[in-house]
Motif scaffolding. Sequence first.
Motif, PDB file in Angstrom:
ATOM      1  N   UNK A 256    -131.384 -36.425  79.105  1.00 43.09           N
ATOM      2  CA  UNK A 256    -130.432 -37.778  79.223  1.00 43.09           C
ATOM      3  C   UNK A 256    -129.731 -38.027  77.904  1.00 43.09           C
ATOM      4  N   UNK A 257    -128.325 -37.783  78.008  1.00 38.81           N
ATOM      5  CA  UNK A 257    -127.845 -38.261  76.617  1.00 38.81           C
ATOM      6  C   UNK A 257    -127.717 -39.829  76.548  1.00 38.81           C
ATOM      7  N   UNK A 258    -128.058 -40.463  75.313  1.00 44.18           N
ATOM      8  CA  UNK A 258    -128.282 -41.861  75.206  1.00 44.18           C
ATOM      9  C   UNK A 258    -127.539 -42.088  73.904  1.00 44.18           C
ATOM     10  N   UNK A 259    -126.922 -43.126  74.146  1.00 36.49           N
ATOM     11  CA  UNK A 259    -125.815 -43.902  72.833  1.00 36.49           C
ATOM     12  C   UNK A 259    -126.336 -45.244  72.572  1.00 36.49           C
ATOM     13  N   UNK A 260    -126.592 -45.548  71.304  1.00 35.11           N
ATOM     14  CA  UNK A 260    -127.068 -46.951  71.085  1.00 35.11           C
ATOM     15  C   UNK A 260    -125.931 -47.556  69.984  1.00 35.11           C
TER      16      UNK A 260
ATOM     17  N   UNK B   2    -126.926 -58.176  68.644  1.00 35.24           N
ATOM     18  CA  UNK B   2    -126.534 -57.797  69.800  1.00 35.24           C
ATOM     19  C   UNK B   2    -126.318 -56.150  69.926  1.00 35.24           C
ATOM     20  N   UNK B   3    -126.943 -55.429  70.710  1.00 35.48           N
ATOM     21  CA  UNK B   3    -127.035 -53.956  70.930  1.00 35.48           C
ATOM     22  C   UNK B   3    -126.923 -53.548  72.325  1.00 35.48           C
ATOM     23  N   UNK B   4    -126.371 -52.429  72.547  1.00 35.89           N
ATOM     24  CA  UNK B   4    -126.024 -51.747  73.793  1.00 35.89           C
ATOM     25  C   UNK B   4    -126.677 -50.528  73.710  1.00 35.89           C
ATOM     26  N   UNK B   5    -127.278 -50.054  74.803  1.00 38.79           N
ATOM     27  CA  UNK B   5    -127.716 -48.596  75.233  1.00 38.79           C
ATOM     28  C   UNK B   5    -126.655 -48.059  76.490  1.00 38.79           C
ATOM     29  N   UNK B   6    -126.532 -47.086  76.201  1.00 34.20           N
ATOM     30  CA  UNK B   6    -125.643 -46.369  77.313  1.00 34.20           C
ATOM     31  C   UNK B   6    -126.463 -44.917  77.447  1.00 34.20           C
ATOM     32  N   UNK B   7    -126.599 -44.765  78.803  1.00 36.65           N
ATOM     33  CA  UNK B   7    -127.346 -43.777  79.173  1.00 36.65           C
ATOM     34  C   UNK B   7    -126.485 -42.777  80.277  1.00 36.65           C
ATOM     35  N   UNK B   8    -126.333 -41.465  80.084  1.00 39.60           N
ATOM     36  CA  UNK B   8    -125.598 -40.723  80.936  1.00 39.60           C
ATOM     37  C   UNK B   8    -126.162 -40.255  81.843  1.00 39.60           C
ATOM     38  N   UNK B   9    -126.459 -40.824  83.084  1.00 35.73           N
ATOM     39  CA  UNK B   9    -127.352 -40.642  84.141  1.00 35.73           C
ATOM     40  C   UNK B   9    -126.337 -39.675  85.266  1.00 35.73           C
ATOM     41  N   UNK B  10    -125.413 -39.895  85.396  1.00 35.50           N
ATOM     42  CA  UNK B  10    -124.781 -39.167  86.582  1.00 35.50           C
ATOM     43  C   UNK B  10    -124.910 -37.680  86.223  1.00 35.50           C
TER      44      UNK B  10
ATOM     45  N   UNK C 299    -117.848 -37.102  92.466  1.00 35.61           N
ATOM     46  CA  UNK C 299    -117.132 -36.996  91.113  1.00 35.61           C
ATOM     47  C   UNK C 299    -117.174 -38.620  90.515  1.00 35.61           C
ATOM     48  N   UNK C 300    -116.862 -39.415  91.368  1.00 36.91           N
ATOM     49  CA  UNK C 300    -116.726 -40.684  91.281  1.00 36.91           C
ATOM     50  C   UNK C 300    -118.190 -41.210  91.683  1.00 36.91           C
ATOM     51  N   UNK C 301    -119.264 -41.331  90.742  1.00 35.42           N
ATOM     52  CA  UNK C 301    -120.604 -41.644  90.857  1.00 35.42           C
ATOM     53  C   UNK C 301    -120.793 -43.241  91.102  1.00 35.42           C
ATOM     54  N   UNK C 302    -121.741 -43.343  91.925  1.00 42.47           N
ATOM     55  CA  UNK C 302    -122.018 -45.025  92.148  1.00 42.47           C
ATOM     56  C   UNK C 302    -122.600 -45.580  90.748  1.00 42.47           C
ATOM     57  N   UNK C 303    -123.425 -44.632  90.230  1.00 47.52           N
ATOM     58  CA  UNK C 303    -123.755 -45.109  88.855  1.00 47.52           C
ATOM     59  C   UNK C 303    -123.463 -43.972  87.779  1.00 47.52           C
ATOM     60  N   UNK C 304    -122.704 -44.069  86.907  1.00 49.32           N
ATOM     61  CA  UNK C 304    -122.233 -42.778  86.084  1.00 49.32           C
ATOM     62  C   UNK C 304    -122.996 -43.286  84.624  1.00 49.32           C
ATOM     63  N   UNK C 305    -122.664 -43.897  83.762  1.00 52.12           N
ATOM     64  CA  UNK C 305    -123.081 -44.324  82.482  1.00 52.12           C
ATOM     65  C   UNK C 305    -123.647 -45.569  82.896  1.00 52.12           C
ATOM     66  N   UNK C 306    -125.071 -45.957  82.395  1.00 52.99           N
ATOM     67  CA  UNK C 306    -125.742 -47.197  82.761  1.00 52.99           C
ATOM     68  C   UNK C 306    -125.556 -47.605  81.323  1.00 52.99           C
ATOM     69  N   UNK C 307    -125.371 -48.925  81.237  1.00 55.57           N
ATOM     70  CA  UNK C 307    -125.187 -49.866  80.150  1.00 55.57           C
ATOM     71  C   UNK C 307    -126.121 -50.927  80.231  1.00 55.57           C
ATOM     72  N   UNK C 308    -126.909 -50.952  79.201  1.00 51.43           N
ATOM     73  CA  UNK C 308    -127.683 -52.036  79.159  1.00 51.43           C
ATOM     74  C   UNK C 308    -127.541 -52.918  77.374  1.00 51.43           C
ATOM     75  N   UNK C 309    -126.999 -53.991  77.795  1.00 46.68           N
ATOM     76  CA  UNK C 309    -126.840 -54.709  76.545  1.00 46.68           C
ATOM     77  C   UNK C 309    -127.828 -55.929  76.404  1.00 46.68           C
ATOM     78  N   UNK C 310    -128.398 -56.046  75.192  1.00 44.28           N
ATOM     79  CA  UNK C 310    -129.658 -56.862  75.006  1.00 44.28           C
ATOM     80  C   UNK C 310    -129.701 -57.335  73.566  1.00 44.28           C
ATOM     81  N   UNK C 311    -130.278 -58.376  73.114  1.00 43.43           N
ATOM     82  CA  UNK C 311    -130.347 -58.928  72.026  1.00 43.43           C
ATOM     83  C   UNK C 311    -131.741 -58.743  71.284  1.00 43.43           C
TER      84      UNK C 311
END
Length: 117
Positions: free
Chosen positions: A20-24, A60-68, A80-92
């Motif tokens: 899974x690709x993750x971006x911070x 503040x930070x944001x993690x993005x997970x490429x789950x679709x 093609x239009x996934x219910x959950x595509x990239x999941x974004x979690x914003x946290x401090x």
Amino acid sequence: MSGLSTHVLDTANGVPGAGITIKLYRVEADQLHLLVSTVTNSDGRTDALLLTSDELRIGQYQLQFDTADYFRSRGAPVPETAFLDDIVIRFGINNTEEHYHVPLLVSPFSYSTYRGS
């Protein structure tokens, strides 16, 4: 030891979320600044900390997970239009002396997270 880590568990299949690709990002004045882009290993973890103790800053930070794409690669019927595509979690982060662990438990239709240890 302080720092920032994550891992992904595929709760639909009962396995680690491998590949899974993750971006911070660091979030400053509503602008995203990419800090790290990585891919989870066979254990659903990153091979290194996302941020080391020297790199950890209050803010503040944001993690993005490429789950679709991950679930499609496993053969799940993700449109093609996934219910959950990239999941974004914003946290401090408010204490650079502590370790922050932000896991993701995910299926094609739900997810949860928490501050782990």
